[in-house]
Design a protein around this motif. Structure first.
Motif, PDB file in Angstrom:
ATOM      1  N   MET A   2     -13.670  15.937 -24.140  1.00 45.05           N
ATOM      2  CA  MET A   2     -14.553  16.491 -23.133  1.00 45.05           C
ATOM      3  C   MET A   2     -14.561  18.014 -23.268  1.00 45.05           C
ATOM      4  SD  MET A   2     -14.678  15.652 -19.125  1.00 45.05           S
ATOM      5  CE  MET A   2     -13.682  16.817 -18.257  1.00 45.05           C
ATOM      6  N   ALA A   3     -15.734  18.619 -23.229  1.00 46.31           N
ATOM      7  CA  ALA A   3     -15.879  20.062 -23.409  1.00 46.31           C
ATOM      8  C   ALA A   3     -15.380  20.817 -22.178  1.00 46.31           C
ATOM      9  CB  ALA A   3     -17.333  20.409 -23.678  1.00 46.31           C
ATOM     10  N   LEU A   4     -14.809  21.977 -22.422  1.00 44.63           N
ATOM     11  CA  LEU A   4     -14.336  22.855 -21.355  1.00 44.63           C
ATOM     12  C   LEU A   4     -15.550  23.489 -20.684  1.00 44.63           C
ATOM     13  CD1 LEU A   4     -11.934  24.278 -19.968  1.00 44.63           C
ATOM     14  CD2 LEU A   4     -12.083  26.018 -21.728  1.00 44.63           C
ATOM     15  N   ALA A   5     -15.740  23.228 -19.396  1.00 41.25           N
ATOM     16  CA  ALA A   5     -16.900  23.750 -18.666  1.00 41.25           C
ATOM     17  C   ALA A   5     -16.776  25.263 -18.501  1.00 41.25           C
ATOM     18  CB  ALA A   5     -16.988  23.077 -17.300  1.00 41.25           C
ATOM     19  N   HIS A   6     -17.895  25.948 -18.634  1.00 39.02           N
ATOM     20  CA  HIS A   6     -17.928  27.390 -18.409  1.00 39.02           C
ATOM     21  C   HIS A   6     -18.768  27.667 -17.176  1.00 39.02           C
ATOM     22  CE1 HIS A   6     -21.934  27.355 -20.186  1.00 39.02           C
ATOM     23  NE2 HIS A   6     -21.418  26.693 -21.204  1.00 39.02           N
ATOM     24  N   PRO A   7     -18.507  28.788 -16.495  1.00 40.07           N
ATOM     25  CA  PRO A   7     -19.225  29.066 -15.252  1.00 40.07           C
ATOM     26  C   PRO A   7     -20.667  29.483 -15.514  1.00 40.07           C
ATOM     27  CG  PRO A   7     -17.864  30.929 -15.838  1.00 40.07           C
ATOM     28  CD  PRO A   7     -17.571  29.834 -16.829  1.00 40.07           C
ATOM     29  N   GLU A   8     -21.514  29.226 -14.568  1.00 39.23           N
ATOM     30  CA  GLU A   8     -22.919  29.627 -14.628  1.00 39.23           C
ATOM     31  C   GLU A   8     -23.295  30.222 -13.279  1.00 39.23           C
ATOM     32  OE1 GLU A   8     -25.235  29.500 -17.064  1.00 39.23           O
ATOM     33  OE2 GLU A   8     -24.025  28.476 -18.546  1.00 39.23           O
ATOM     34  N   GLY A   9     -24.330  31.031 -13.265  1.00 39.06           N
ATOM     35  CA  GLY A   9     -24.947  31.532 -12.042  1.00 39.06           C
ATOM     36  C   GLY A   9     -23.979  32.023 -10.987  1.00 39.06           C
ATOM     37  N   THR A  10     -24.035  31.384  -9.818  1.00 41.77           N
ATOM     38  CA  THR A  10     -23.258  31.802  -8.656  1.00 41.77           C
ATOM     39  C   THR A  10     -21.759  31.780  -8.938  1.00 41.77           C
ATOM     40  OG1 THR A  10     -24.995  30.944  -7.221  1.00 41.77           O
ATOM     41  CG2 THR A  10     -22.868  31.358  -6.201  1.00 41.77           C
ATOM     42  N   ALA A  11     -21.284  30.757  -9.647  1.00 45.52           N
ATOM     43  CA  ALA A  11     -19.851  30.656  -9.948  1.00 45.52           C
ATOM     44  C   ALA A  11     -19.379  31.852 -10.767  1.00 45.52           C
ATOM     45  CB  ALA A  11     -19.548  29.362 -10.676  1.00 45.52           C
ATOM     46  N   LEU A  12     -20.189  32.288 -11.702  1.00 51.04           N
ATOM     47  CA  LEU A  12     -19.832  33.440 -12.528  1.00 51.04           C
ATOM     48  C   LEU A  12     -19.808  34.729 -11.696  1.00 51.04           C
ATOM     49  CD1 LEU A  12     -19.087  34.370 -15.350  1.00 51.04           C
ATOM     50  CD2 LEU A  12     -21.498  34.558 -15.860  1.00 51.04           C
ATOM     51  N   LEU A  13     -20.773  34.884 -10.815  1.00 51.96           N
ATOM     52  CA  LEU A  13     -20.804  36.069  -9.946  1.00 51.96           C
ATOM     53  C   LEU A  13     -19.622  36.077  -8.978  1.00 51.96           C
ATOM     54  CD1 LEU A  13     -24.644  36.330  -9.232  1.00 51.96           C
ATOM     55  CD2 LEU A  13     -23.265  37.656 -10.855  1.00 51.96           C
ATOM     56  N   GLU A  14     -19.201  34.909  -8.514  1.00 48.60           N
ATOM     57  CA  GLU A  14     -18.013  34.824  -7.650  1.00 48.60           C
ATOM     58  C   GLU A  14     -16.758  35.219  -8.420  1.00 48.60           C
ATOM     59  OE1 GLU A  14     -18.017  30.873  -6.041  1.00 48.60           O
ATOM     60  OE2 GLU A  14     -19.747  31.288  -4.744  1.00 48.60           O
ATOM     61  N   LEU A  15     -16.658  34.781  -9.668  1.00 53.56           N
ATOM     62  CA  LEU A  15     -15.524  35.197 -10.505  1.00 53.56           C
ATOM     63  C   LEU A  15     -15.532  36.711 -10.705  1.00 53.56           C
ATOM     64  CD1 LEU A  15     -15.439  32.441 -13.273  1.00 53.56           C
ATOM     65  CD2 LEU A  15     -13.620  32.973 -11.642  1.00 53.56           C
ATOM     66  N   GLU A  16     -16.717  37.286 -10.875  1.00 52.98           N
ATOM     67  CA  GLU A  16     -16.815  38.732 -11.053  1.00 52.98           C
ATOM     68  C   GLU A  16     -16.364  39.462  -9.792  1.00 52.98           C
ATOM     69  OE1 GLU A  16     -19.822  42.114 -12.774  1.00 52.98           O
ATOM     70  OE2 GLU A  16     -20.720  40.351 -11.815  1.00 52.98           O
TER      71      GLU A  16
END
Length: 166
Positions: A1-15
């Motif tokens: 199973m591929a390691l999921a990467h963040p997109e959109g809102t999730a990435l901005l929350e990490l930032e």
């Protein structure tokens, strides 16, 4: 199973978390060859598909090598067939977030592994004028991983860890 990467809102929350608390990333977390996966401009919350459509087929990647206690090796490249254009230099982690501050010492043109041409580049004297990536987050699981960072110009980039060379 591929390691999921963040997109959109999730990435901005990490930032936002990284801005408040730092990313905690170290040189060892950055080590590897990272293939460009997605780009967002400073002004848009949507991906930039045209830029990615151009850069992904050219194999745009960022290679980072940790050197014993010294600067990081940094290599930024694109490739068309076996013709490769590389910017080669060094970098260092600065600050709590941290920033990956880097500079390129030379540009190279290679055909397969053969060096065709190279030219030294002037090193910026002032560290404040050097390019950087504000590191947001990175995750690894086995041979898969991703790295997110915002560049000096404000663009947001997401890279995927390249598979090991055969």
């Amino acid at each position: 199973m591929a390691l999921a990467h963040p997109e959109g809102t999730a990435l901005l929350e990490l930032e936002q978390h990284s801005r408040r608390h730092g990313s905690g990333l170290t040189a060892n977390d950055l080590e590897g060859t990272w293939q460009l996966w997605q780009l967002w401009s400073r002004r848009q919350a949507r991906p930039m598909p045209a830029a990615v459509a151009l850069l992904r087929p050219l194999g745009a990647c960022l290679a980072i090598t940790a050197m014993d206690g010294g600067p990081l090796g940094v290599r930024n490249s694109v490739q068309l067939g076996s013709l490769q254009l590389c910017f080669v230099g060094e970098g260092a982690l600065r600050g709590r977030r941290p920033l990956l501050v880097f500079w390129f010492e030379r540009v190279e043109l290679r055909l397969a592994r053969r060096l065709l041409w190279q030219r030294p580049l002037p090193r910026p004297g002032n560290e404040r004028s050097r390019p950087f990536f504000a590191l947001i987050a990175s995750r690894r699981q086995g041979e898969e991983g991703w790295l997110a960072a915002r560049g000096r110009g404000g663009g947001l980039a997401l890279w995927r860890l390249a598979p090991p060379a055969p």
